[in-house]
Enzyme design. Structure first.
Site, mmCIF file in Angstrom:
data_model
loop_
_atom_site.group_PDB
_atom_site.id
_atom_site.type_symbol
_atom_site.label_atom_id
_atom_site.label_comp_id
_atom_site.label_asym_id
_atom_site.label_seq_id
_atom_site.Cartn_x
_atom_site.Cartn_y
_atom_site.Cartn_z
ATOM 1 N N SER A 121 0.866 -1.179 0.000
ATOM 2 C CA SER A 121 0.000 0.000 0.000
ATOM 3 C C SER A 121 0.903 1.230 0.000
ATOM 4 O O SER A 121 0.984 1.978 0.952
ATOM 5 C CB SER A 121 -0.924 -0.009 1.219
ATOM 6 O OG SER A 121 -0.184 0.097 2.419
ATOM 7 N N HIS A 134 -3.592 -6.039 2.649
ATOM 8 C CA HIS A 134 -2.712 -7.073 3.192
ATOM 9 C C HIS A 134 -3.432 -8.386 3.467
ATOM 10 O O HIS A 134 -2.843 -9.318 3.990
ATOM 11 C CB HIS A 134 -2.040 -6.587 4.488
ATOM 12 C CG HIS A 134 -1.099 -5.442 4.261
ATOM 13 N ND1 HIS A 134 -0.511 -4.726 5.275
ATOM 14 C CD2 HIS A 134 -0.634 -4.901 3.111
ATOM 15 C CE1 HIS A 134 0.264 -3.787 4.764
ATOM 16 N NE2 HIS A 134 0.203 -3.865 3.459
ATOM 17 N N GLU A 179 -4.707 -2.239 9.227
ATOM 18 C CA GLU A 179 -3.978 -2.753 10.390
ATOM 19 C C GLU A 179 -4.656 -2.408 11.715
ATOM 20 O O GLU A 179 -4.990 -1.261 11.966
ATOM 21 C CB GLU A 179 -2.553 -2.160 10.417
ATOM 22 C CG GLU A 179 -1.786 -2.466 9.157
ATOM 23 C CD GLU A 179 -0.417 -1.779 9.101
ATOM 24 O OE1 GLU A 179 0.077 -1.319 10.149
ATOM 25 O OE2 GLU A 179 0.137 -1.707 7.990
ATOM 26 N N GLU A 220 1.575 -9.432 7.263
ATOM 27 C CA GLU A 220 2.386 -8.964 8.387
ATOM 28 C C GLU A 220 2.238 -9.849 9.618
ATOM 29 O O GLU A 220 2.568 -9.446 10.737
ATOM 30 C CB GLU A 220 2.047 -7.505 8.698
ATOM 31 C CG GLU A 220 2.363 -6.610 7.500
ATOM 32 C CD GLU A 220 2.259 -5.131 7.778
ATOM 33 O OE1 GLU A 220 1.729 -4.744 8.834
ATOM 34 O OE2 GLU A 220 2.713 -4.349 6.925
ATOM 35 N N ASP A 270 -4.002 1.499 11.661
ATOM 36 C CA ASP A 270 -3.558 2.067 10.390
ATOM 37 C C ASP A 270 -4.543 1.606 9.325
ATOM 38 O O ASP A 270 -4.357 0.563 8.701
ATOM 39 C CB ASP A 270 -2.131 1.621 10.022
ATOM 40 C CG ASP A 270 -1.736 2.147 8.638
ATOM 41 O OD1 ASP A 270 -2.484 2.980 8.088
ATOM 42 O OD2 ASP A 270 -0.681 1.723 8.107
ATOM 43 N N GLU A 308 -3.016 5.998 12.235
ATOM 44 C CA GLU A 308 -2.124 6.298 11.102
ATOM 45 C C GLU A 308 -2.941 6.323 9.813
ATOM 46 O O GLU A 308 -3.841 5.491 9.636
ATOM 47 C CB GLU A 308 -1.053 5.196 11.032
ATOM 48 C CG GLU A 308 -0.101 5.294 9.846
ATOM 49 C CD GLU A 308 0.817 4.065 9.782
ATOM 50 O OE1 GLU A 308 1.150 3.504 10.858
ATOM 51 O OE2 GLU A 308 1.188 3.662 8.674
ATOM 52 N N ASP A 340 1.736 8.582 6.985
ATOM 53 C CA ASP A 340 2.595 7.622 6.281
ATOM 54 C C ASP A 340 2.595 7.970 4.789
ATOM 55 O O ASP A 340 3.553 8.565 4.280
ATOM 56 C CB ASP A 340 2.069 6.200 6.542
ATOM 57 C CG ASP A 340 2.727 5.114 5.712
ATOM 58 O OD1 ASP A 340 3.733 5.403 5.051
ATOM 59 O OD2 ASP A 340 2.243 3.961 5.712
ATOM 60 N N LYS A 386 9.941 4.924 7.073
ATOM 61 C CA LYS A 386 10.305 3.723 6.328
ATOM 62 C C LYS A 386 11.493 4.074 5.445
ATOM 63 O O LYS A 386 11.370 4.902 4.527
ATOM 64 C CB LYS A 386 9.141 3.286 5.439
ATOM 65 C CG LYS A 386 7.888 2.820 6.191
ATOM 66 C CD LYS A 386 6.717 2.756 5.221
ATOM 67 C CE LYS A 386 5.523 2.011 5.772
ATOM 68 N NZ LYS A 386 4.297 2.275 4.953
ATOM 69 N N HIS A 427 8.480 -1.302 9.474
ATOM 70 C CA HIS A 427 8.803 -2.298 8.458
ATOM 71 C C HIS A 427 7.971 -2.015 7.211
ATOM 72 O O HIS A 427 7.215 -1.050 7.180
ATOM 73 C CB HIS A 427 8.456 -3.698 8.989
ATOM 74 C CG HIS A 427 6.989 -3.869 9.255
ATOM 75 N ND1 HIS A 427 6.355 -5.076 9.379
ATOM 76 C CD2 HIS A 427 5.994 -2.942 9.403
ATOM 77 C CE1 HIS A 427 5.082 -4.917 9.596
ATOM 78 N NE2 HIS A 427 4.830 -3.634 9.618
ATOM 79 N N LYS A 484 6.764 -0.267 14.594
ATOM 80 C CA LYS A 484 5.744 -1.252 14.187
ATOM 81 C C LYS A 484 6.415 -2.189 13.207
ATOM 82 O O LYS A 484 6.991 -1.773 12.208
ATOM 83 C CB LYS A 484 4.478 -0.592 13.638
ATOM 84 C CG LYS A 484 4.550 0.067 12.296
ATOM 85 C CD LYS A 484 3.115 0.287 11.753
ATOM 86 C CE LYS A 484 3.148 0.598 10.274
ATOM 87 N NZ LYS A 484 1.849 0.767 9.667
HETATM 88 P P1 PGA Z 1 3.056 -1.279 3.098
HETATM 89 O O1 PGA Z 1 2.116 -1.109 4.357
HETATM 90 O O2 PGA Z 1 4.396 -1.696 3.561
HETATM 91 O O3 PGA Z 1 2.330 -2.289 2.272
HETATM 92 O O4 PGA Z 1 3.097 0.079 2.422
HETATM 93 C C1 PGA Z 1 2.538 -0.623 5.581
HETATM 94 C C2 PGA Z 1 1.822 0.632 6.007
HETATM 95 O O5 PGA Z 1 0.901 1.122 5.305
HETATM 96 O O6 PGA Z 1 2.155 1.176 7.042
HETATM 97 ZN ZN ZN Z 2 0.674 2.910 6.859
#
Ligand code: PGA
Ligand code: ZN
Length: 437
Positions: free
Chosen positions: A42, A155, A164, A205, A242, A287, A314, A339, A367, A390
């Site tokens: 995503s 996911h 999430e 995840e 999230d 988030e 994010d 990230k 991650h 996270k």
């Molecule tokens: P992604 O998801 O690693 O698939 O982008 C993680 C997130 O959205 O925090």
């Molecule tokens: Zn996110």
């Protein structure tokens, strides 16, 4: 002075079975270090670009042989002889060599491979752990882990729109105790799901991905599990979300395609979050509660809820110092998700964290949904003292590898580090605060 002598890049697989890079740096004194690169699903639209071969004959076009070739060719020629301890100079040389704003020529995957492996090599060369190399060596803070125990959205193949549902053991005295509390809750959640005859297969995840009836049911099940595990929701263990709302933002509205097909305007989405926070005071962090393109919505969300809960950006910030600076100016969010591969160098990642710390924003080291056994982000969290990480649930090797690394760091730092716990969130926990008045 240590110098970069050779670079090797190997096309390996990530946790979803997609190709990614494994980059090894060798220094002139024989020191070697490796970094493995994660990959998101995503992804934010303005993330640095991950270079894929596009050759449909191999891995449906997802191969990374071109990126590997750049590492061993053009990039090696440019950085050979450079000191890996000079991370800023190295990263700026990499960005310059690439020459594009989003690292699309050489690929953020190739560039981060070299940047991160070099940091690891420099740490080894100095004879210190990565967290000590990247951070100052006083007052270490072990991060509060946010474990993604229920997966939906992109996911998981289920009818949950939100991506999430995480638990964070905020009330524990140490990282080790915190992890235990969260993991016990994860196991109880499994039995809660089994009792209701829900599937306990896990998503990308490592969280469960059952066919729930609604998004809210996910929260209810988690609260039940926390309670049954013997912990107090919102005191021992907080809930963090999230929803990854960019994924269901369409033509100016939010469409719940995976559940009830309903559509909400941005203001209605803000109202929904307000309702949830009032109904579920155990929720401490949200988030991507709105889409990356919904800037007005984000401003409204921040104005209305920003002093009551952590609002993490994010997809809108994508660990990009420039976008983050603009967001701070515009009053968007009060925390940032970090990230490394969204931006592609260690230096720019550290710059975002420094910006957050300067402006009173929180920061969560993260991650990606496609991961490897690389544990650098655990060290990054300790090095920067941001107090939050996270990195998935309590299952799947690539997820627990990071938690296991934190356990080892905690032991190594015995007496010299404290666990972040609830303290990180105290600046936002006002009107909805749980517990006794
Ligand atoms: P992604 O998801 O690693 O698939 O982008 C993680 C997130 O959205 O925090
Ligand atoms: Zn996110």
């Amino acid at each position: 002075m240590a110098e970069i002598k050779t670079l090797e890049a190997l096309e390996i697989l990530d946790s979803r079975g997609n190709p990614t890079l494994d980059v090894t740096v060798t220094l002139n004194n024989g020191v070697k270090a490796t970094a493995k690169i994660p990959s998101g699903a995503s992804t934010g639209k303005r993330e640095a670009m991950e270079l894929r071969d596009g050759d449909k004959q191999r891995y449906s076009g997802k191969g990374v042989l071109k990126a590997c070739g750049y590492v061993e060719g053009e990039i090696l020629n440019a950085v050979r002889g450079m000191d890996p301890n000079e991370q800023k100079a190295l990263d700026s040389a990499l960005c310059k060599l690439d020459g594009t704003a989003n690292k699309s020529r050489l690929g953020a995957n190739a560039i981060l491979g070299v940047s991160l492996a070099s940091a690891r090599a420099a740490a080894k060369d100095r004879g210190v752990p990565l967290y000590a190399h990247l951070g100052s060596d006083t007052d270490y803070i072990l991060p509060t882990p946010m474990l993604n125990v229920l997966n939906g959205g992109r996911h998981a193949d289920n009818s949950v729109d939100f991506q999430e549902f995480m638990i964070a053991p905020v009330g524990a005295p140490s990282f080790r105790d915190a992890l235990q509390a969260a993991v016990e809750t994860f196991h109880v959640l499994k039995s809660v799901l089994q009792l209701k005859t829900y599937s306990t297969a896990v998503g990308d995840e490592g969280g469960f991905a059952p066919e729930l009836k609604s998004n809210e049911e996910a929260i209810e099940l988690i609260l039940e599990a926390i309670d049954k595990a013997g912990y107090r929701p919102g005191e021992d263990i907080a809930v963090m979300l999230d929803p990854a709302a960019s994924e269901f933002f369409e033509d100016g509205g939010y469409v719940f395609r995976k559940s009830d097909q309903s559509r909400k305007k941005p203001a209605e989405m803000v109202a929904l979050w307000r309702e949830w926070l009032q109904k579920y005071p155990a929720i401490w962090s949200l988030e991507d509660g709105l889409g990356e393109e919904d800037r007005q919505g984000w401003q409204q969300l921040t104005r209305e809820l920003g002093d009551q809960i952590q609002l993490v950006g994010d997809d809108n910030f994508v660990t990009n110092p420039e976008l983050f600076r603009q967001g701070i100016q515009d009053g968007i969010a009060n925390a940032i998700l970090i990230k490394l591969n969204q931006i592609g160098t260690v230096t720019e990642t550290l710059e975002c964290i420094a910006l957050a710390q300067e402006h009173g924003y929180g920061a969560v080291i993260s991650h990606r949904s496609g991961e490897t056994d690389d544990t650098s982000i655990a060290d990054l969290a300790v090095a920067t003292g941001v107090g939050q990480i996270k990195t998935g649930s309590a299952s799947r090797g690539e997820r627990v590898a990071k938690y296991n690394r934190l356990l080892a760091i905690e032991r190594e730092l015995a007496g010299k580090a404290r666990y972040a716990g609830a303290g990180v969130y105290s600046r936002w926990r006002k009107p909805f605060a749980v517990g006794k008045p």
